[in-house]
Enzyme design. Structure first.
Site, PDB file in Angstrom:
ATOM      1  NE  ARG A   1      24.863  18.453  87.142  1.00  0.00           N
ATOM      2  CZ  ARG A   1      23.853  17.612  87.384  1.00  0.00           C
ATOM      3  NH1 ARG A   1      23.586  16.616  86.548  1.00  0.00           N
ATOM      4  NH2 ARG A   1      23.076  17.767  88.445  1.00  0.00           N
TER       5      ARG A   1
ATOM      6  CG  ASN B   1      15.745  13.387  86.782  1.00  0.00           C
ATOM      7  OD1 ASN B   1      16.554  12.470  86.972  1.00  0.00           O
ATOM      8  ND2 ASN B   1      15.672  14.426  87.586  1.00  0.00           N
TER       9      ASN B   1
ATOM     10  CD  GLU C   1      19.718  10.772  90.112  1.00  0.00           C
ATOM     11  OE1 GLU C   1      19.452   9.679  89.564  1.00  0.00           O
ATOM     12  OE2 GLU C   1      18.879  11.682  90.237  1.00  0.00           O
TER      13      GLU C   1
ATOM     14  CD  GLU D   1      20.325  20.727  90.586  1.00  0.00           C
ATOM     15  OE1 GLU D   1      19.156  20.428  90.816  1.00  0.00           O
ATOM     16  OE2 GLU D   1      21.295  20.045  90.938  1.00  0.00           O
TER      17      GLU D   1
ATOM     18  CG  ASP E   1      15.516  12.525  90.764  1.00  0.00           C
ATOM     19  OD1 ASP E   1      16.134  12.296  89.714  1.00  0.00           O
ATOM     20  OD2 ASP E   1      16.060  13.073  91.745  1.00  0.00           O
TER      21      ASP E   1
ATOM     22  CG  ASN F   1      20.207  15.005  85.881  1.00  0.00           C
ATOM     23  OD1 ASN F   1      21.082  14.925  86.753  1.00  0.00           O
ATOM     24  ND2 ASN F   1      18.929  14.944  86.163  1.00  0.00           N
TER      25      ASN F   1
END
Length: 299
Positions: free
Chosen positions: A101, A154, A18, A121, A204, A103
């Site tokens: 948390r 996101n 990511e 998740e 995303d 992202n």
């Protein structure tokens, strides 16, 4: 139209790659592997990759004006000293939500570090909903909370005139826009500018190009799509040889190349055989459009 070329430049096997960020000064690509708690830096000239492992999931990384980097680690905004492989906590969020948390995150044009949270998740894109919030870390290290009830915070970026903030909450299957005040960091007037189609799957990570168009990585969709946020139309689809595309950024010479991260987590052995490059870093050339340099945190 120039011919588009897609290559896996780094077979990294990220569980969930990511937050790709181009560092012009070192001709390097920064990125993270969230569940592996890793921050990585790939030198595009030597092809070497350096990795630093943290003590919690590392979900985003950004450049810092004073040198080094900032990152979101667990529920903390941190400053990083790469040479010492150490992190200093600048601020903590979601103290009341032990299962949360950070992202995705990105620095705005005024040098504030925007990042959002989510519940951990239980499987990819399976989680307790409405647990996340969107925050920004100001240069003086105070934190502003914008809103809560987020599923998976996101992709994010800002219009070229710095008047609009673009944002993705993945499970809304939408790319949203807000009016944005550069001076104060305030956002208002949320609206959807694009709803994803079924085959595009889950929106995303996201970045903007030098023409003000948005590029969105589609998780489980194996593609990045180019959108016109003014007309709400999709302009282009670029398919990759992996399904779990997670994020994208421009980099390379004059920001003429696109780098795309992806994930392996959630794939079965058959899927991994079919997509051996899953988890790698991809470079797309020949798009015929350039990106812009990333902003750096001012604190």
């Amino acid at each position: 139209m120039s011919s588009i070329k897609i290559e896996c430049v780094l077979p990294e096997n990220c569980r969930c790659g990511e937050s790709p960020v181009w560092e012009e000064a070192s001709d390097s690509l920064l990125f993270v592997d969230i569940p592996a708690k890793k921050l990585c830096r790939w030198d595009s000239l030597t092809k070497q990759v350096q990795r630093v492992t943290m003590d919690a999931p590392v979900s985003s990384v950004a450049l810092r004006q004073s040198g080094g980097y900032v990152a979101t680690i667990g529920t903390k905004f941190c400053a990083l000293n790469w040479e010492e492989q150490s992190a200093v906590v600048l601020a903590t969020v979601d103290n009341d939500k032990k299962n949360n948390r950070f992202n995705d995150g990105k620095v705005d044009p005024a040098g504030r570090y925007f990042a959002g949270t989510m519940a951990e998740e239980t499987a990819p894109a399976v989680l307790e909903r409405h647990q996340g919030s969107l925050y920004s870390l100001f240069p003086d290290h105070h934190v502003k909370k914008y809103f809560d009830q987020v599923d998976i915070s996101n992709g994010l970026d800002w219009s070229l005139d710095h008047k609009i903030f673009y944002y993705i909450d993945s499970l809304s299957y939408s790319v949203d826009a807000f009016d944005y005040d550069l001076q104060t960091g305030q956002i208002s007037n949320r609206r959807s500018v694009y709803k994803l189609e079924k085959e595009e799957q889950i929106p995303d990570g996201m970045c903007i190009d030098a023409e003000g168009k948005l590029w969105v990585a589609c998780y489980n969709g194996g593609r990045v799509i180019r959108l016109d946020p003014v007309t709400g139309k999709r302009l282009q689809t670029v398919k990759l040889p992996v399904d779990k595309t997670t994020s994208c950024c421009f980099g390379g010479k004059n920001y003429s190349e696109m780098y795309v991260t992806c994930a392996r987590d959630g794939m079965d052995p058959e899927g991994l055989l079919r997509q051996p490059e899953a988890g790698g870093i991809f470079k797309i050339t020949g798009l015929g459009v350039k990106g812009i340099a990333p902003y750096s945190y001012a604190g």
